[in-house]
Scaffold this motif. Structure first.
Motif: not given
Length: 388
Positions: A182, A185, A238, A241-243, A245-246, A288
Motif C-alpha cells: 500500500m 497510497l 498499482v 490495484r489501489l483504486q 482503498p484510495a 487519494s
C-alpha cells in the motif's frame, strides 16, 4: 496502459478539470467564502460541495501538467530545448494577460475599495504602480498564479535534470519504489502532511512565488510525481490495484474536511490542532482522489475522439480568459438584483461565451496564437495532455 502509448484519459481529465474550474469560480461569487467580488446574498448550501472540490482540483492539474512535461521533455531531446519551449508556452501568454486581461480584474478590486477612476484611467496609470493603489500594487497576477508556479516548478525540474547524477529515468525509478503493498497510497500522504505541518504555523498561507511555501511543498512534489509517472513507470497496475482503498481513504478524508468547514464556516478560525487535522485531511483527499481519477481515466477515458484535440488546445486560452470575464460580468450584473439562478446562469454562459470566442478568434490570427498560449501554425501539432 503501456508507457509508450498516449494517455488520452489524462487529456480528458485536464479538459474536465478546467471546465469544472470555471463553474467553481462562478460559484465563488455566491459562496460564503471570500473572493474578488461577492453577491450580496450568499448560500450556505454551496459550502459542502465546494469543500469537496477544493482539496484535489489543483493537485490533479499539477500532476497532469507534470505528466505532460515529461512527454514534452522526451520530444524536446535535451534540457535547453525543453526550457525554451516551456518559456515560450508559459511566459508569453502570462505577459500578454498581465497587460491585457489582469487590469480589468484589478480595477474591479480597486473599485470595491472606493477607487473613483474609470477602467481606462486605471489601466493607463494606476495599474502599473508598485505602491499599492486602493490595496493592490503591481505586479498582481490574480488567477495566473497557476501559470507562474508551473513555470517555476518546470525551471527547478530543468535544473535538477542538469545535475550529472539526475535524469528523468532516475525520477521514474524513484517513484517506482512506491509499488509494493500500500506504499503508493500512504507514503506520499505522509510526506505531504509532514511538509505541510512543518511550515503551516510558521509561514502564512500567502500567495506569492517566494512566500507560498505551504503550496509549493504540496504542488511541487505532485508535479514531480506526474513527471516521473509519464516514463516507463511500473505504477499503473498499482494504481489500478489501489483504486478502492484510495476511494475509501478519499471518502473518510472528505467527510472530515466538510465537517470542519461547516463547523467553522466563513471567517471562523478553528484551533490549531483542528486546523492541522483539516490540512492533513485535505492533502490525504487530494492524493487519494488523484489516484482514483487516474485509474478511472485509464479504464474509461483512454480513447480518442474527434473533439479531443480541439478541446485540449482550447483549455489554456479558456483558462487565461475566464477569470476577468467572471469578475466583469459579476461587477456589471449584480446591481441588477436578478434571481440568483438567473445571475449564475448569466455569468456562467457569458464567461464561456467570452472565453470560447477568445480562443476561436485567437487561434485564427497567427500573431495572436502565441499570446493566448497556442503554438504557431508552422509547428502546430496534436496537443499533449496538460500541455499548459
Amino acid at each position: 496502459m503501456t508507457p509508450q502509448r498516449r494517455h488520452y484519459g489524462l487529456d480528458w481529465l485536464r479538459i474536465g478539470a478546467f471546465g469544472l474550474l470555471i463553474v467553481y469560480h462562478v460559484a465563488m461569487v455566491f459562496s460564503t467564502w471570500d473572493w474578488v467580488i461577492k453577491s450580496p446574498v450568499t448560500y450556505h448550501e454551496l459550502t459542502a460541495p465546494m469543500a469537496l472540490l477544493t482539496p484535489w482540483r489543483l493537485t490533479l492539474l499539477f500532476a497532469v501538467s507534470g505528466f505532460a512535461s515529461r512527454k514534452l521533455f522526451d520530444k524536446s531531446g535535451d534540457v535547453r530545448a525543453f526550457t525554451e519551449s516551456r518559456n515560450r508556452r508559459l511566459l508569453i501568454p502570462w505577459g500578454f494577460a498581465m497587460v491585457a486581461l489582469i487590469p480589468p480584474e484589478m480595477w474591479v478590486r480597486a473599485r470595491e475599495q472606493g477607487y473613483p477612476g474609470s477602467l481606462i484611467h486605471f489601466w493607463l496609470t494606476d495599474y502599473w504602480s508598485v505602491t499599492p493603489v486602493y490595496g493592490h500594487g503591481f505586479p498582481n497576477w490574480e488567477h495566473l498564479w497557476f501559470v507562474v508556479y508551473l513555470w517555476a516548478y518546470t525551471m527547478v525540474l530543468a535544473a535538477l535534470l542538469l545535475v550529472p547524477s539526475w535524469n528523468a529515468e532516475r525520477l521514474t525509478r524513484a517513484v517506482d519504489r512506491l509499488a509494493p503493498g500500500m506504499r503508493l497510497l500512504w507514503a506520499p500522504i505522509a510526506l505531504l502532511v509532514v511538509l505541510k505541518l512543518s511550515v503551516m504555523f510558521v509561514l502564512s498561507e500567502k500567495q506569492g512565488l517566494f512566500t507560498d511555501w505551504n503550496a509549493h511543498f504540496a504542488y511541487f512534489p505532485i508535479f514531480l510525481f506526474g513527471f516521473a509517472l509519464a516514463g516507463e513507470s511500473k505504477l499503473w497496475p498499482v494504481i489500478a490495484r489501489l483504486q478502492w482503498p484510495a476511494a475509501a481513504v478519499a471518502l473518510v478524508a472528505g467527510v472530515i474536511v466538510v465537517c470542519i468547514e461547516l463547523a467553522y464556516e466563513g471567517h471562523n478560525v478553528p484551533p490549531h490542532a483542528l486546523m492541522a487535522i483539516d490540512r492533513a485531511a485535505r492533502l490525504t483527499m487530494a492524493w487519494s482522489v488523484m489516484l482514483v481519477l487516474f485509474q478511472l481515466a485509464t479504464r474509461f477515458l483512454n480513447h480518442d475522439h474527434k473533439w479531443r484535440a480541439t478541446l485540449a488546445e482550447a483549455v489554456f486560452p479558456l483558462y487565461i480568459a475566464h477569470h476577468p470575464a467572471i469578475i466583469l460580468l459579476a461587477w456589471y450584473t449584480l446591481p441588477l438584483n436578478l434571481s440568483p439562478f438567473v445571475e449564475f446562469a448569466l455569468i456562467l454562459t457569458g464567461t464561456f461565451s467570452f472565453a470560447v470566442s477568445f480562443y476561436l478568434i485567437g487561434r485564427e490570427i497567427d500573431w495572436l496564437r502565441p499570446l493566448i498560449g497556442l503554438s504557431p501554425r508552422s509547428v502546430r501539432r496534436a496537443v499533449t495532455p496538460a500541455s499548459a
